[in-house]
Write a protein that holds these residues in place. Sequence first.
Motif, PDB file in Angstrom:
ATOM      1  N   GLY A  18       0.668  -1.117   0.099  1.00 53.99           N
ATOM      2  CA  GLY A  18       0.048  -0.119  -0.074  1.00 53.99           C
ATOM      3  C   GLY A  18       0.828   1.225  -0.002  1.00 53.99           C
ATOM      4  N   LEU A  19       2.181   1.122   0.520  1.00 52.27           N
ATOM      5  CA  LEU A  19       3.094   2.322   0.342  1.00 52.27           C
ATOM      6  C   LEU A  19       3.061   3.079  -1.128  1.00 52.27           C
ATOM      7  N   LYS A  20       2.723   2.198  -2.169  1.00 52.02           N
ATOM      8  CA  LYS A  20       2.910   2.448  -3.517  1.00 52.02           C
ATOM      9  C   LYS A  20       2.237   3.708  -3.837  1.00 52.02           C
ATOM     10  N   SER A  21       0.974   3.975  -2.991  1.00 49.39           N
ATOM     11  CA  SER A  21       0.223   5.257  -3.384  1.00 49.39           C
ATOM     12  C   SER A  21       0.914   6.562  -2.692  1.00 49.39           C
ATOM     13  N   LEU A  22       2.035   6.515  -2.225  1.00 49.16           N
ATOM     14  CA  LEU A  22       2.764   7.591  -1.534  1.00 49.16           C
ATOM     15  C   LEU A  22       3.762   7.991  -2.674  1.00 49.16           C
ATOM     16  N   THR A  23       2.989   8.599  -3.747  1.00 47.33           N
ATOM     17  CA  THR A  23       3.843   8.824  -4.847  1.00 47.33           C
ATOM     18  C   THR A  23       4.499  10.323  -4.694  1.00 47.33           C
TER      19      THR A  23
ATOM     20  N   GLN B 192       8.682  -6.342  -4.394  1.00 49.67           N
ATOM     21  CA  GLN B 192       9.215  -5.829  -6.043  1.00 49.67           C
ATOM     22  C   GLN B 192       8.338  -4.497  -6.157  1.00 49.67           C
ATOM     23  N   HIS B 193       8.842  -3.649  -7.132  1.00 51.18           N
ATOM     24  CA  HIS B 193       8.265  -2.486  -7.785  1.00 51.18           C
ATOM     25  C   HIS B 193       7.972  -1.640  -6.905  1.00 51.18           C
ATOM     26  N   LEU B 194       8.173  -1.650  -5.342  1.00 49.08           N
ATOM     27  CA  LEU B 194       7.891  -0.771  -4.486  1.00 49.08           C
ATOM     28  C   LEU B 194       8.608   0.386  -4.313  1.00 49.08           C
ATOM     29  N   ILE B 195       9.895   0.090  -4.085  1.00 50.71           N
ATOM     30  CA  ILE B 195      11.012   1.419  -4.140  1.00 50.71           C
ATOM     31  C   ILE B 195      11.073   2.140  -5.378  1.00 50.71           C
ATOM     32  N   SER B 196      10.745   1.334  -6.341  1.00 52.66           N
ATOM     33  CA  SER B 196      10.851   2.077  -7.778  1.00 52.66           C
ATOM     34  C   SER B 196       9.622   3.122  -8.070  1.00 52.66           C
ATOM     35  N   SER B 197       8.467   2.971  -7.318  1.00 55.92           N
ATOM     36  CA  SER B 197       7.498   3.383  -7.540  1.00 55.92           C
ATOM     37  C   SER B 197       7.551   4.914  -6.907  1.00 55.92           C
ATOM     38  N   PHE B 198       8.506   5.200  -6.209  1.00 59.67           N
ATOM     39  CA  PHE B 198       8.674   6.389  -5.469  1.00 59.67           C
ATOM     40  C   PHE B 198       9.711   7.387  -6.508  1.00 59.67           C
ATOM     41  N   SER B 199       8.912   7.728  -7.548  1.00 59.13           N
ATOM     42  CA  SER B 199       9.572   8.433  -8.804  1.00 59.13           C
ATOM     43  C   SER B 199      10.231   9.847  -7.964  1.00 59.13           C
ATOM     44  N   GLN B 200       9.597  10.416  -6.907  1.00 57.89           N
ATOM     45  CA  GLN B 200      10.097  11.745  -6.552  1.00 57.89           C
ATOM     46  C   GLN B 200      11.130  11.676  -5.542  1.00 57.89           C
ATOM     47  N   LEU B 201      11.522  10.269  -5.283  1.00 59.36           N
ATOM     48  CA  LEU B 201      12.634  10.119  -3.968  1.00 59.36           C
ATOM     49  C   LEU B 201      13.717  10.585  -4.379  1.00 59.36           C
ATOM     50  N   GLN B 202      14.283  11.436  -3.366  1.00 61.94           N
ATOM     51  CA  GLN B 202      15.556  12.021  -3.260  1.00 61.94           C
ATOM     52  C   GLN B 202      16.511  11.333  -2.369  1.00 61.94           C
ATOM     53  N   ILE B 203      15.946  10.891  -1.012  1.00 61.19           N
ATOM     54  CA  ILE B 203      17.082  10.368  -0.336  1.00 61.19           C
ATOM     55  C   ILE B 203      16.356   9.062   0.256  1.00 61.19           C
ATOM     56  N   PHE B 204      17.041   8.259   0.128  1.00 66.25           N
ATOM     57  CA  PHE B 204      17.096   6.568   0.609  1.00 66.25           C
ATOM     58  C   PHE B 204      18.055   6.026   1.509  1.00 66.25           C
ATOM     59  N   ARG B 205      17.643   5.814   2.736  1.00 66.83           N
ATOM     60  CA  ARG B 205      18.749   5.213   3.752  1.00 66.83           C
ATOM     61  C   ARG B 205      18.204   3.775   4.223  1.00 66.83           C
ATOM     62  N   MET B 206      18.964   2.937   4.181  1.00 69.14           N
ATOM     63  CA  MET B 206      18.614   1.715   4.466  1.00 69.14           C
ATOM     64  C   MET B 206      19.705   0.921   5.261  1.00 69.14           C
ATOM     65  N   TRP B 207      19.629  -0.131   6.252  1.00 73.20           N
ATOM     66  CA  TRP B 207      20.226  -0.998   6.868  1.00 73.20           C
ATOM     67  C   TRP B 207      20.027  -2.249   6.656  1.00 73.20           C
ATOM     68  N   TRP B 208      20.680  -3.090   6.159  1.00 72.86           N
ATOM     69  CA  TRP B 208      20.385  -4.479   5.595  1.00 72.86           C
ATOM     70  C   TRP B 208      21.530  -5.506   5.950  1.00 72.86           C
ATOM     71  N   SER B 209      21.383  -6.606   6.376  1.00 72.79           N
ATOM     72  CA  SER B 209      22.028  -7.721   6.740  1.00 72.79           C
ATOM     73  C   SER B 209      22.617  -8.276   5.503  1.00 72.79           C
TER      74      SER B 209
ATOM     75  N   GLU C  89      15.622  -1.743  -8.584  1.00 67.60           N
ATOM     76  CA  GLU C  89      14.803  -0.733  -8.163  1.00 67.60           C
ATOM     77  C   GLU C  89      15.307   0.483  -8.131  1.00 67.60           C
ATOM     78  N   LEU C  90      16.473   0.578  -7.614  1.00 61.14           N
ATOM     79  CA  LEU C  90      17.074   2.082  -7.351  1.00 61.14           C
ATOM     80  C   LEU C  90      17.696   2.796  -8.562  1.00 61.14           C
ATOM     81  N   LYS C  91      17.808   1.835  -9.559  1.00 57.17           N
ATOM     82  CA  LYS C  91      18.471   2.461 -10.991  1.00 57.17           C
ATOM     83  C   LYS C  91      17.541   3.461 -11.457  1.00 57.17           C
ATOM     84  N   GLY C  92      16.116   3.197 -11.432  1.00 57.03           N
ATOM     85  CA  GLY C  92      15.088   4.083 -12.230  1.00 57.03           C
ATOM     86  C   GLY C  92      14.879   5.381 -11.281  1.00 57.03           C
ATOM     87  N   LEU C  93      15.304   5.649 -10.019  1.00 53.90           N
ATOM     88  CA  LEU C  93      15.131   6.815  -9.391  1.00 53.90           C
ATOM     89  C   LEU C  93      15.876   7.855  -9.933  1.00 53.90           C
TER      90      LEU C  93
END
Length: 142
Positions: A57-62, A80-97, A119-123
Amino acid sequence: MKNQMLSDGFFQFMPHLTVLDLSRNLRLRVLPEGISQLVCLQCLDLSFTGMSELPVGLKSLTKLKMLDLSHMHNLRKIPQHLISSFSQLQIFRMWWSGCGDYPNEDNVLHGGNEKLIGELKGLQRLSILRIQKRHVLSRMGE
């Protein structure tokens, strides 16, 4: 916030909310479906929460410009396709094992980092990217 869950109607009366900081709520395990109604949201901080997966449902946060997933120790699934749906995204931070038990279906965290990078390539507007990869150390037999 001490509650483990937010009710589905929690965001109902906040249609113009632009910043939502839920960080440092380790007991927060699930986001309510109502978060998808926050169509004006620009900044979402989920760092240090106990969530294991992000809802589709976060996909609606365009209009989202900042997403912080730092120090989410339990995070096991990003659809899949969630991160790439944020076309306005300027800042992305993530911690991942980068290792562990990640569900296979529809998950950018499964199978190394190729899906996440895809996913990140399209931003196009992304200007700050921070992905910290935790290293898991183990002692081999003694």
